[in-house]
Scaffold this motif. Structure first.
Motif, mmCIF file in Angstrom:
data_model
loop_
_atom_site.group_PDB
_atom_site.id
_atom_site.type_symbol
_atom_site.label_atom_id
_atom_site.label_comp_id
_atom_site.label_asym_id
_atom_site.label_seq_id
_atom_site.Cartn_x
_atom_site.Cartn_y
_atom_site.Cartn_z
ATOM 1 N N LEU A 56 8.266 13.301 35.684
ATOM 2 C CA LEU A 56 7.277 13.893 36.597
ATOM 3 C C LEU A 56 6.077 12.970 36.782
ATOM 4 O O LEU A 56 5.580 12.786 37.905
ATOM 5 C CB LEU A 56 6.830 15.258 36.062
ATOM 6 C CG LEU A 56 7.825 16.412 36.206
ATOM 7 C CD1 LEU A 56 7.281 17.666 35.538
ATOM 8 C CD2 LEU A 56 8.108 16.681 37.688
ATOM 9 N N ILE A 57 5.610 12.404 35.671
ATOM 10 C CA ILE A 57 4.450 11.492 35.768
ATOM 11 C C ILE A 57 4.839 10.233 36.519
ATOM 12 O O ILE A 57 4.090 9.748 37.395
ATOM 13 C CB ILE A 57 3.927 11.163 34.376
ATOM 14 C CG1 ILE A 57 3.426 12.452 33.693
ATOM 15 C CG2 ILE A 57 2.808 10.134 34.445
ATOM 16 C CD1 ILE A 57 3.031 12.254 32.257
ATOM 17 N N ASP A 58 6.005 9.682 36.180
ATOM 18 C CA ASP A 58 6.480 8.490 36.885
ATOM 19 C C ASP A 58 6.600 8.758 38.374
ATOM 20 O O ASP A 58 6.201 7.912 39.222
ATOM 21 C CB ASP A 58 7.840 8.054 36.341
ATOM 22 C CG ASP A 58 7.720 7.413 34.967
ATOM 23 O OD1 ASP A 58 6.580 7.156 34.533
ATOM 24 O OD2 ASP A 58 8.765 7.211 34.313
ATOM 25 N N SER A 59 7.151 9.928 38.686
ATOM 26 C CA SER A 59 7.339 10.255 40.097
ATOM 27 C C SER A 59 6.004 10.333 40.826
ATOM 28 O O SER A 59 5.872 9.853 41.969
ATOM 29 C CB SER A 59 8.091 11.588 40.196
ATOM 30 O OG SER A 59 8.191 11.997 41.534
ATOM 31 N N LYS A 60 5.003 10.941 40.157
ATOM 32 C CA LYS A 60 3.697 11.057 40.785
ATOM 33 C C LYS A 60 3.042 9.690 40.968
ATOM 34 O O LYS A 60 2.473 9.385 42.038
ATOM 35 C CB LYS A 60 2.815 11.956 39.925
ATOM 36 C CG LYS A 60 1.415 12.167 40.495
ATOM 37 C CD LYS A 60 1.470 12.885 41.833
ATOM 38 C CE LYS A 60 0.082 13.167 42.371
ATOM 39 N NZ LYS A 60 0.125 13.846 43.691
ATOM 40 N N VAL A 61 3.137 8.870 39.920
ATOM 41 C CA VAL A 61 2.539 7.529 40.009
ATOM 42 C C VAL A 61 3.217 6.717 41.097
ATOM 43 O O VAL A 61 2.567 6.020 41.890
ATOM 44 C CB VAL A 61 2.635 6.836 38.650
ATOM 45 C CG1 VAL A 61 2.227 5.360 38.776
ATOM 46 C CG2 VAL A 61 1.758 7.551 37.627
ATOM 47 N N ILE A 62 4.548 6.809 41.132
ATOM 48 C CA ILE A 62 5.291 6.048 42.143
ATOM 49 C C ILE A 62 4.932 6.531 43.545
ATOM 50 O O ILE A 62 4.771 5.735 44.479
ATOM 51 C CB ILE A 62 6.801 6.157 41.889
ATOM 52 C CG1 ILE A 62 7.168 5.391 40.618
ATOM 53 C CG2 ILE A 62 7.601 5.608 43.069
ATOM 54 C CD1 ILE A 62 8.593 5.575 40.176
ATOM 55 N N ASP A 63 4.800 7.874 43.676
ATOM 56 C CA ASP A 63 4.402 8.404 44.981
ATOM 57 C C ASP A 63 3.037 7.871 45.401
ATOM 58 O O ASP A 63 2.822 7.522 46.570
ATOM 59 C CB ASP A 63 4.357 9.930 44.935
ATOM 60 C CG ASP A 63 5.741 10.551 44.926
ATOM 61 O OD1 ASP A 63 6.713 9.817 45.247
ATOM 62 O OD2 ASP A 63 5.872 11.743 44.566
ATOM 63 N N LEU A 64 2.124 7.808 44.428
ATOM 64 C CA LEU A 64 0.799 7.281 44.760
ATOM 65 C C LEU A 64 0.853 5.806 45.133
ATOM 66 O O LEU A 64 0.152 5.358 46.054
ATOM 67 C CB LEU A 64 -0.149 7.504 43.587
ATOM 68 C CG LEU A 64 -0.545 8.956 43.295
ATOM 69 C CD1 LEU A 64 -1.355 9.032 42.003
ATOM 70 C CD2 LEU A 64 -1.343 9.544 44.463
ATOM 71 N N MET A 65 1.688 5.090 44.402
ATOM 72 C CA MET A 65 1.743 3.646 44.660
ATOM 73 C C MET A 65 2.443 3.321 45.970
ATOM 74 O O MET A 65 2.249 2.243 46.537
ATOM 75 C CB MET A 65 2.469 2.938 43.507
ATOM 76 C CG MET A 65 1.682 2.983 42.196
ATOM 77 S SD MET A 65 2.470 2.045 40.889
ATOM 78 C CE MET A 65 2.319 0.383 41.505
ATOM 79 N N GLU A 66 3.259 4.264 46.478
ATOM 80 C CA GLU A 66 3.922 4.038 47.754
ATOM 81 C C GLU A 66 2.920 3.951 48.910
ATOM 82 O O GLU A 66 3.204 3.373 49.956
ATOM 83 C CB GLU A 66 4.942 5.141 48.033
ATOM 84 C CG GLU A 66 6.207 5.033 47.191
ATOM 85 C CD GLU A 66 7.179 6.149 47.494
ATOM 86 O OE1 GLU A 66 6.809 7.023 48.320
ATOM 87 O OE2 GLU A 66 8.287 6.168 46.917
ATOM 88 N N PHE A 67 1.757 4.565 48.715
ATOM 89 C CA PHE A 67 0.762 4.599 49.778
ATOM 90 C C PHE A 67 -0.232 3.436 49.701
ATOM 91 O O PHE A 67 -1.158 3.367 50.503
ATOM 92 C CB PHE A 67 0.007 5.922 49.730
ATOM 93 C CG PHE A 67 0.903 7.111 49.948
ATOM 94 C CD1 PHE A 67 1.386 7.389 51.221
ATOM 95 C CD2 PHE A 67 1.269 7.915 48.887
ATOM 96 C CE1 PHE A 67 2.210 8.482 51.410
ATOM 97 C CE2 PHE A 67 2.081 9.002 49.074
ATOM 98 C CZ PHE A 67 2.574 9.298 50.344
ATOM 99 N N ILE A 68 -0.028 2.567 48.722
ATOM 100 C CA ILE A 68 -0.956 1.435 48.587
ATOM 101 C C ILE A 68 -0.505 0.315 49.526
ATOM 102 O O ILE A 68 0.659 -0.118 49.486
ATOM 103 C CB ILE A 68 -0.979 0.937 47.135
ATOM 104 C CG1 ILE A 68 -1.518 2.038 46.216
ATOM 105 C CG2 ILE A 68 -1.828 -0.333 47.035
ATOM 106 C CD1 ILE A 68 -1.505 1.638 44.764
#
Length: 872
Positions: free
Chosen positions: A651-663
């Motif tokens: 869940l944490i990885d998914s959230k971090v990855i989702d955030l990093m997709e927008f960078i």
């Protein structure tokens, strides 16, 4: 006249004592004086005189004569008298002749004597003639009377014989009448004995007489014997029918009541007083302490008598027809037993009861009240049957000493599948199972004391415990499911000091003491890491275990290892099939807070399971200190905890990855930013909030794992962007902006682990978890914090070396081995050459291309930010 008596001196004296009587008699005779007396008889002359002896003289002779006769000396005395006469009167004749007076007297005496002789002769003749007549008359009378006597004797003899015969006839009639009376009174053995006496007397005394009425009576004896046989068997049938209808149920009820209300209650009191908790009812210890007088009311004679069986056996033994009697008894007994066990059918080899081939009547009727009434009646019969065969020396069972056990075993073979089905399908609540268990426990004790096989019945009792375990596990699951649904998945905060200590007592916590330290404020406050689900579950588990242990604490005394296995299996099922699986089903949530709380709860449930393993080991039913129990649910809970960890990480990885997709970095910008990019700020704030708030309750080792993992993922992801997602030409300003962003992320580490230890909030705000070590949370040392920070900062090393090389933008410096090893040891040569090449000034054509790429990158960035806002 007088007679001269010689001088006594002239008598011959002899020293022989036998002569004393003779001499005394001689002296008396010689001194006697005779007197003459005239007679007045008409036939006598007036001159005739008679001699008369003086009575006094005669009285002197009588004792002497009697003594002579008594001593059998009469003949001797007579001889002596004759001799004495010759001696004393030898010279008397000369004297008489010389004495004139005397001569005259003699002449006169002779005449007198002649007269007397004539008188005597005439009188004697008359007397003889008269005597002859009398004798002849008497003889005739005697002969007549003798004949009469003979006739009377014959008549008397016949009368006596007739009297005896009449007495015997009366006796035999009385015997016959008594025999009939005894038959009417159902005293058949005495009737048979009377009949045998009657038969013996008849054959001995009346067989030769032609008495028609006695002959008729005698010929009726076989009929009477047949009647006695029939009536004896009917009496037994009536007795069995009466006992079947009334006595058997009463006997069974009495046995159960005495054992349940008296013997069992006595044992429970003794067990409590003497602390004999490990000993069961009807064990050798309990039997040795039992009051034997409690069993006195259970004697069979208090309920029914067996006289008719004893009499019947004696009757048929006397008749020599025991085989016939045993066959008849067995037919009747089997019929009664089949009626007793109805609606079961003992002759049917199937395991069910069918009366019409389709309907199982026994199964339809079977419930707990019906079974109690049914089995207690059978119990009464077993007591009756056992005592009947014992008291009759097993004659009725053909010397089979285990006939009762064989019958009981056949009953149990039929009952067993029904009872198992009843336990599984009919006894559907705790009260019914407990009542059935208690009833079976008392029943088994009675049967054991009767020396009957209880193996199958005990299997039913064990199955009852098995079903009780399943029922309590099911009830536990229902309550646990409700608790899980109502749980808020938040740490448990307590403001009641009493409740706080109660939770400490109920729950299994860490080995380091309390998991929540109350505040010292006047207002009590404490926070436990686990949610309310954990203490409620601990309470429920302890309650369930107490109920299970209490269920088998009194009666179960066989196959203890198997019972212990069932108990362990039930507890294991609670932790595995209920707690573990239900919590595992909650892992499908996407809430990181819930997953984190589930992870904490699972840690405590692992502790609880381990502690319960120790309890089961310490309190194992076998009382064997070498037994070690470890619940398999420990492994299952640990696996679920690992799954929760993985779920949380994902869940944490998914959230971090989702955030990093927008960078989106502007690699061609010529503006230098002093603040990090908004997306970088979002990522940093997410990490800070996640590890200081959302995941604050999870075990520190897991939290550290997550922190290292996430920063490692982030730095690798940014390094990958730098190496593989940058355009062919990048500006030095963009590198500086990229460094600003990475430094901001790096500073987040110090926010997660502040250097000032005192700023770390203490428990109960950040409570311990079971896997924490004593130095965690409020006791965390500055050294450890520093080590954690250094370890996390090392995740930025690769990224910082690549950024540093690009900032210097000097290939010659990289070529210097000393400098490279010191500053760029993690930068590969081909990567360094590629990155430095991208920093070279572009041509005009390349500039236009870069400008186009930049504008397109901006448009892609804007669209991704739109997606982010739409998601949020």
């Amino acid at each position: 006249m007088g007679v001269a008596v010689p001088n006594s001196n002239t008598l011959r004296m002899d020293q022989d004592p036998q002569l004393a009587v003779s001499q005394d008699l001689q002296r008396a005779l010689l001194t006697a004086e005779f007197v003459t007396k005239g007679t007045n008889s008409e036939q006598d002359d007036g001159d005739n005189d008679l001699f008369e002896l003086d009575p006094q003289i005669f009285d002197r002779w009588v004792p002497l004569l009697r003594q002579t006769i008594d001593e059998s000396q009469l003949n001797t005395v007579v001889d002596d008298l004759y001799g004495s006469i010759d001696d004393h009167f030898e010279n008397l004749e000369v004297q008489i002749l010389q004495d004139t007076q005397l001569n005259n007297n003699l002449v006169t005496s002779i005449n007198e004597i002649q007269k007397v002789q004539g008188i005597i002769d005439g009188s004697l003749q008359n007397d003889i003639h008269s005597l002859q007549k009398q004798v002849r008359s008497s003889t005739l009378q005697l002969v007549s009377k003798k004949q009469i006597l003979i006739d009377n004797i014959k008549t008397s003899s016949k009368i006596k014989e007739s009297s005896i015969l009449i007495q015997k006839v009366l006796q035999i009639m009385e015997l016959f009448n008594r025999c009939r009376e005894l038959i009417e009174e159902n005293d058949f053995f005495k009737a048979l004995q009377t009949m045998e006496t009657f038969e013996t007397i008849y054959l001995q005394d009346f067989k030769q007489y032609n008495f028609e009425f006695l002959t008729e009576i005698y010929t009726s004896i076989p009929t009477l014997k047949s009647q006695i046989k029939d009536e004896s068997i009917n009496l037994i049938k009536n007795s069995l029918n009466y006992n079947l209808e009334k006595s058997f149920g009463v006997i069974g009820d009495k046995y159960y009541n005495v054992y349940e209300t008296q013997i069992l209650q006595d044992w429970l009191k003794t067990k409590q007083a003497m602390k004999l908790h490990s000993y069961k009812f009807n064990s050798p210890v309990e039997i040795s302490l039992r009051d034997a007088s409690r069993l006195d009311p259970l004697q069979l004679q208090n309920f029914c008598q067996l006289h008719e069986f004893h009499d019947s056996i004696l009757i048929f033994q006397s008749l020599g027809e025991m085989n016939f009697f045993i066959d008849e008894f067995r037919k009747e007994y089997e019929f009664r037993k089949s009626k007793l066990v109805h609606p079961l059918f003992l002759k049917d080899f199937s395991t069910v009861s069918h009366s019409d081939g389709n309907t199982d009547l026994f199964a339809e009727k079977l419930n707990l009240p019906f079974f109690k009434e049914y089995i207690l009646k059978i119990l009464g019969f077993l007591v009756y049957d056992k005592e009947l065969h014992r008291s009759t020396d097993y004659v009725l069972s053909n010397n089979s000493f285990n006939s009762t056990d064989v019958f009981w075993t056949s009953i149990m073979n039929k009952l067993y599948p029904y009872l198992i089905t009843m336990v599984k399908n009919t006894l559907i609540n705790e009260n019914l199972l407990t009542a059935f268990k208690d009833f079976l426990g008392v029943l088994i004790a009675i049967l054991e004391n009767l020396k009957l096989n209880v193996e199958l019945l005990y299997k039913v009792q064990v199955e009852t415990f098995n079903q009780y375990c399943d029922l309590l596990v099911f009830q536990f699951e229902k309550e646990f499911t409700n608790l899980l649904q109502d749980d808020d998945f938040m740490p448990l905060s307590i403001t009641d000091k009493t409740l706080y200590h109660k939770i400490l007592k109920i729950c299994w916590l860490t080995d380091h003491g309390s998991d929540a330290n109350p505040s010292n404020d006047s207002q009590f406050s404490a926070t436990f890491p686990f949610s309310p689900l954990y203490p409620m579950t601990c309470t429920l588990v302890k309650k369930t275990y107490t109920s299970l242990h209490s269920f088998i604490s009194v009666f179960y005394k066989h196959d203890i290892s198997h019972l212990n296995l069932i108990l362990v299996k039930a507890i294991d099922s609670i932790f595995d099939k209920v707690v573990n699986l239900n919590i595992k089903s909650k892992l499908d949530t996407t809430s990181r807070e819930e997953i984190a709380q589930i992870l904490v709860n699972l840690d405590y449930f692992v502790i609880a399971t381990k502690e319960f393993s120790l309890i089961l080991t310490r309190e194992n039913l076998t009382n064997n200190p070498d037994v070690e129990i470890r619940l398999s649910s420990i492994k299952k809970l640990i696996e679920t905890r690992k799954e929760a960890e993985t779920k949380l990480i994902n869940l944490i990885d998914s959230k971090v990855i989702d955030l990093m997709e927008f960078i989106e970095f502007d690699w061609n910008t010529i503006d230098i930013r002093d603040e990090p990019d908004m997306t970088i700020v979002d990522i940093a704030q997410f990490l800070e909030m996640m590890f200081t708030s959302t995941l604050a309750i999870i075990p520190s080792n897991i939290k550290m794992l997550l922190i290292f993992r996430e920063f490692d993922v982030i730095t690798r992801r940014f390094l990958e962007k730098l190496l593989n997602e940058t355009p062919n030409r990048i500006s030095p300003q963009s590198v500086q902006n990229f460094e600003t962003d990475m430094l901001y992320l790096e500073k987040t580490i110090s926010k997660i682990f502040p250097n000032d230890v005192s700023s770390v909030p203490s428990s109960p705000s950040i409570p311990l978890t079971p896997t924490d070590i004593p130095s965690t949370a409020g006791n965390r040392s500055s050294v450890q914090v520093g080590n954690n920070i250094k370890s996390l900062l090392s995740t930025f090393t690769d990224l910082k070396q690549h950024i540093g090389l690009m900032k210097v933008n000097h290939w010659e410096e990289y070529k210097d081995n000393d400098i490279r090893l010191k500053k760029y040891s993690r930068v590969k040569p081909e990567v360094a050459q590629s990155l430095l090449a991208k920093l070279q000034p572009p041509s005009s054509e390349q500039s236009n291309l870069i400008s186009d790429e930049g504008s397109s990158a901006d448009s892609r960035g804007n669209s991704r930010f739109a997606k982010l806002f739409s998601r949020s």
